[in-house]
Scaffold this motif. Sequence first.
Motif, PDB file in Angstrom:
ATOM      1  N   PRO A 110     -58.212  24.617  35.102  1.00 47.25           N
ATOM      2  CA  PRO A 110     -57.649  24.706  36.111  1.00 47.25           C
ATOM      3  C   PRO A 110     -55.997  24.816  37.087  1.00 47.25           C
ATOM      4  O   PRO A 110     -55.899  24.169  36.518  1.00 47.25           O
ATOM      5  CB  PRO A 110     -58.786  23.020  36.807  1.00 47.25           C
ATOM      6  N   SER A 111     -56.046  25.922  37.901  1.00 45.92           N
ATOM      7  CA  SER A 111     -55.257  26.221  38.576  1.00 45.92           C
ATOM      8  C   SER A 111     -54.419  25.856  40.414  1.00 45.92           C
ATOM      9  O   SER A 111     -56.105  26.096  40.704  1.00 45.92           O
ATOM     10  CB  SER A 111     -54.444  27.212  37.983  1.00 45.92           C
ATOM     11  N   LYS A 112     -54.067  25.366  40.315  1.00 41.80           N
ATOM     12  CA  LYS A 112     -53.803  25.723  42.373  1.00 41.80           C
ATOM     13  C   LYS A 112     -52.344  26.795  42.525  1.00 41.80           C
ATOM     14  O   LYS A 112     -51.202  25.885  41.355  1.00 41.80           O
ATOM     15  CB  LYS A 112     -52.762  24.367  42.744  1.00 41.80           C
ATOM     16  N   VAL A 113     -52.861  27.466  42.502  1.00 40.54           N
ATOM     17  CA  VAL A 113     -51.565  28.592  43.309  1.00 40.54           C
ATOM     18  C   VAL A 113     -51.373  28.679  44.691  1.00 40.54           C
ATOM     19  O   VAL A 113     -52.375  29.135  45.654  1.00 40.54           O
ATOM     20  CB  VAL A 113     -52.062  29.876  42.759  1.00 40.54           C
ATOM     21  N   SER A 114     -50.171  28.753  45.324  1.00 40.99           N
ATOM     22  CA  SER A 114     -49.471  28.735  46.618  1.00 40.99           C
ATOM     23  C   SER A 114     -49.870  30.597  46.893  1.00 40.99           C
ATOM     24  O   SER A 114     -48.930  31.506  45.760  1.00 40.99           O
ATOM     25  CB  SER A 114     -48.523  27.650  46.922  1.00 40.99           C
ATOM     26  N   LEU A 115     -49.731  31.192  48.202  1.00 44.64           N
ATOM     27  CA  LEU A 115     -49.630  31.971  47.989  1.00 44.64           C
ATOM     28  C   LEU A 115     -49.576  32.507  49.099  1.00 44.64           C
ATOM     29  O   LEU A 115     -49.033  31.604  50.394  1.00 44.64           O
ATOM     30  CB  LEU A 115     -50.902  33.386  47.664  1.00 44.64           C
ATOM     31  N   LEU A 116     -48.797  33.656  49.975  1.00 52.01           N
ATOM     32  CA  LEU A 116     -48.434  34.223  50.860  1.00 52.01           C
ATOM     33  C   LEU A 116     -50.132  34.574  51.726  1.00 52.01           C
ATOM     34  O   LEU A 116     -50.176  35.300  51.075  1.00 52.01           O
ATOM     35  CB  LEU A 116     -47.303  35.471  51.022  1.00 52.01           C
ATOM     36  N   PRO A 117     -50.102  34.141  53.217  1.00 50.52           N
ATOM     37  CA  PRO A 117     -50.541  35.389  53.509  1.00 50.52           C
ATOM     38  C   PRO A 117     -50.992  36.387  53.500  1.00 50.52           C
ATOM     39  O   PRO A 117     -50.368  37.903  53.351  1.00 50.52           O
ATOM     40  CB  PRO A 117     -50.477  34.940  55.042  1.00 50.52           C
ATOM     41  N   GLY A 118     -52.661  37.107  53.900  1.00 46.28           N
ATOM     42  CA  GLY A 118     -52.800  38.500  52.935  1.00 46.28           C
ATOM     43  C   GLY A 118     -53.629  38.558  52.681  1.00 46.28           C
ATOM     44  O   GLY A 118     -54.235  37.540  51.993  1.00 46.28           O
ATOM     45  N   LYS A 119     -54.098  39.354  51.920  1.00 40.70           N
ATOM     46  CA  LYS A 119     -55.272  39.967  51.279  1.00 40.70           C
ATOM     47  C   LYS A 119     -54.527  39.604  49.051  1.00 40.70           C
ATOM     48  O   LYS A 119     -53.756  40.786  48.682  1.00 40.70           O
ATOM     49  CB  LYS A 119     -56.204  41.326  50.806  1.00 40.70           C
ATOM     50  N   HIS A 120     -55.406  39.127  48.429  1.00 44.14           N
ATOM     51  CA  HIS A 120     -55.125  39.109  46.950  1.00 44.14           C
ATOM     52  C   HIS A 120     -56.550  39.400  46.292  1.00 44.14           C
ATOM     53  O   HIS A 120     -57.158  39.105  46.537  1.00 44.14           O
ATOM     54  CB  HIS A 120     -54.297  37.328  46.953  1.00 44.14           C
ATOM     55  N   SER A 121     -55.498  39.914  45.482  1.00 50.47           N
ATOM     56  CA  SER A 121     -56.948  40.166  43.891  1.00 50.47           C
ATOM     57  C   SER A 121     -56.532  38.927  42.913  1.00 50.47           C
ATOM     58  O   SER A 121     -55.724  39.175  42.403  1.00 50.47           O
ATOM     59  CB  SER A 121     -57.068  41.285  43.220  1.00 50.47           C
ATOM     60  N   PHE A 122     -57.743  38.588  42.323  1.00 51.19           N
ATOM     61  CA  PHE A 122     -58.146  37.628  41.750  1.00 51.19           C
ATOM     62  C   PHE A 122     -58.905  37.960  39.957  1.00 51.19           C
ATOM     63  O   PHE A 122     -60.066  38.677  40.464  1.00 51.19           O
ATOM     64  CB  PHE A 122     -58.428  36.344  42.137  1.00 51.19           C
ATOM     65  N   ARG A 123     -58.326  37.475  39.163  1.00 50.02           N
ATOM     66  CA  ARG A 123     -58.834  37.624  37.866  1.00 50.02           C
ATOM     67  C   ARG A 123     -59.189  36.949  36.832  1.00 50.02           C
ATOM     68  O   ARG A 123     -58.136  35.986  37.088  1.00 50.02           O
ATOM     69  CB  ARG A 123     -58.458  39.143  37.204  1.00 50.02           C
ATOM     70  N   VAL A 124     -60.206  36.549  36.683  1.00 52.00           N
ATOM     71  CA  VAL A 124     -59.759  35.155  35.476  1.00 52.00           C
ATOM     72  C   VAL A 124     -61.147  35.649  34.221  1.00 52.00           C
ATOM     73  O   VAL A 124     -61.780  36.558  34.373  1.00 52.00           O
ATOM     74  CB  VAL A 124     -60.717  33.884  35.821  1.00 52.00           C
ATOM     75  N   GLU A 125     -60.015  35.429  32.907  1.00 51.07           N
ATOM     76  CA  GLU A 125     -60.613  36.681  32.130  1.00 51.07           C
ATOM     77  C   GLU A 125     -60.341  35.431  30.803  1.00 51.07           C
ATOM     78  O   GLU A 125     -59.730  34.434  30.896  1.00 51.07           O
ATOM     79  CB  GLU A 125     -60.055  37.578  31.919  1.00 51.07           C
ATOM     80  N   LYS A 126     -61.147  35.750  29.281  1.00 50.25           N
ATOM     81  CA  LYS A 126     -60.669  34.987  28.223  1.00 50.25           C
ATOM     82  C   LYS A 126     -61.669  35.236  27.465  1.00 50.25           C
ATOM     83  O   LYS A 126     -62.797  36.258  27.830  1.00 50.25           O
ATOM     84  CB  LYS A 126     -61.902  33.768  28.982  1.00 50.25           C
ATOM     85  N   ALA A 127     -61.428  35.552  26.276  1.00 52.45           N
ATOM     86  CA  ALA A 127     -61.630  36.328  24.815  1.00 52.45           C
ATOM     87  C   ALA A 127     -62.965  35.946  24.896  1.00 52.45           C
ATOM     88  O   ALA A 127     -63.567  34.473  24.670  1.00 52.45           O
ATOM     89  CB  ALA A 127     -61.049  36.095  23.861  1.00 52.45           C
ATOM     90  N   GLY A 128     -63.582  36.826  24.763  1.00 50.97           N
ATOM     91  CA  GLY A 128     -65.664  37.180  24.665  1.00 50.97           C
ATOM     92  C   GLY A 128     -66.398  36.944  25.225  1.00 50.97           C
ATOM     93  O   GLY A 128     -67.466  36.377  25.335  1.00 50.97           O
ATOM     94  N   TYR A 129     -65.587  36.964  26.367  1.00 48.53           N
ATOM     95  CA  TYR A 129     -65.889  36.512  28.292  1.00 48.53           C
ATOM     96  C   TYR A 129     -65.969  37.716  28.537  1.00 48.53           C
ATOM     97  O   TYR A 129     -64.981  38.686  28.944  1.00 48.53           O
ATOM     98  CB  TYR A 129     -66.025  35.833  28.692  1.00 48.53           C
ATOM     99  N   LYS A 130     -66.688  38.423  29.641  1.00 51.48           N
ATOM    100  CA  LYS A 130     -66.381  38.815  30.676  1.00 51.48           C
ATOM    101  C   LYS A 130     -65.923  38.733  31.991  1.00 51.48           C
ATOM    102  O   LYS A 130     -65.348  38.119  31.991  1.00 51.48           O
ATOM    103  CB  LYS A 130     -68.042  39.749  31.075  1.00 51.48           C
ATOM    104  N   PRO A 131     -64.922  39.510  32.102  1.00 55.50           N
ATOM    105  CA  PRO A 131     -63.683  39.480  33.342  1.00 55.50           C
ATOM    106  C   PRO A 131     -64.588  38.875  34.625  1.00 55.50           C
ATOM    107  O   PRO A 131     -65.213  39.989  34.469  1.00 55.50           O
ATOM    108  CB  PRO A 131     -62.582  40.252  33.778  1.00 55.50           C
ATOM    109  N   TRP A 132     -64.081  38.445  35.261  1.00 50.28           N
ATOM    110  CA  TRP A 132     -64.366  37.616  36.720  1.00 50.28           C
ATOM    111  C   TRP A 132     -63.325  37.787  37.205  1.00 50.28           C
ATOM    112  O   TRP A 132     -62.379  37.288  37.469  1.00 50.28           O
ATOM    113  CB  TRP A 132     -64.851  36.183  37.157  1.00 50.28           C
ATOM    114  N   THR A 133     -63.782  38.653  38.401  1.00 45.96           N
ATOM    115  CA  THR A 133     -63.065  38.899  39.802  1.00 45.96           C
ATOM    116  C   THR A 133     -63.097  39.005  41.425  1.00 45.96           C
ATOM    117  O   THR A 133     -64.523  38.569  41.322  1.00 45.96           O
ATOM    118  CB  THR A 133     -62.597  40.259  39.860  1.00 45.96           C
ATOM    119  N   LYS A 134     -62.109  39.036  41.749  1.00 39.01           N
ATOM    120  CA  LYS A 134     -62.418  38.353  43.194  1.00 39.01           C
ATOM    121  C   LYS A 134     -61.501  38.915  44.079  1.00 39.01           C
ATOM    122  O   LYS A 134     -60.285  38.753  44.064  1.00 39.01           O
ATOM    123  CB  LYS A 134     -62.833  37.368  43.396  1.00 39.01           C
ATOM    124  N   GLU A 135     -62.041  39.392  45.662  1.00 37.58           N
ATOM    125  CA  GLU A 135     -60.551  39.781  46.392  1.00 37.58           C
ATOM    126  C   GLU A 135     -60.944  39.276  47.192  1.00 37.58           C
ATOM    127  O   GLU A 135     -61.879  38.664  47.858  1.00 37.58           O
ATOM    128  CB  GLU A 135     -60.831  41.169  46.872  1.00 37.58           C
TER     129      GLU A 135
END
Length: 229
Positions: A186-211
């Motif tokens: 688990p992590s906390k990410v501070s970001l500037l305002p606007g649209k950002h693309s997230f991708r979460v991945e781990k070996a042996g699993y399909k990547p998970w993405t979300k904007e």
Amino acid sequence: MPMVAADTPWLYARIADVSKSVTTKTKAWVVNTPITEDEVSYTISVHVQDKILVGSFDLTPEESAPPQEWTTNYPVKVKVVGDRLYLRAPTGDLRLHIVHRKNARLMVPLTIDEKKRLEQIEAPAGSLVGFSEDKMQGAGNAVKPVESAPQPAPAPLPPTMGLVNVRSTPYLSEVFVDGDSMGYTPSKVSLLPGKHSFRVEKAGYKPWTKEIVITIGSELTLDASLEKK
């Protein structure tokens, strides 16, 4: 700009990642029972200009852990002297031993409010005021501020960024934001305002993405459920 000379100026930077490791060591044995002690160390990555600098230090009774505010993209000032990395922020100072350097894309510039907050604790240009002489010469790992007359705490500034809590199943999946690695869940990410693309991945699993769209002062939570391949 070189970042190894003693007269290198303080530079603006952002925290890229903070991780903690605990090693249990046996100090002694009492009637076949081990007496153990946990040794805690921290590794901090900072994004400065087009570089990622990775430093580490061991936690001791005299030293403090990194401030909780030091999440991804938290603004700090850095100075490199040889293989030592000095970090300064309104929430604390640290001195680390550099263990790795790598190239990265250009850091997102600090906002006017972020710079203003750092300037409130700023020492004279090129100075290491705030770090004791014995620390500068190699004693210890983290930095203790030099004792001085107490200063009034700076007034808190309005938030300029948004916070995203990223969780996943399974745990310890790698998080990428706009193509850049931000550590593991688990992590906390501070970001500037606007649209950002997230991708979460781990070996042996399909990547998970979300904007998602970040607004000033917002706090969002992403739960990524990864499917096995």
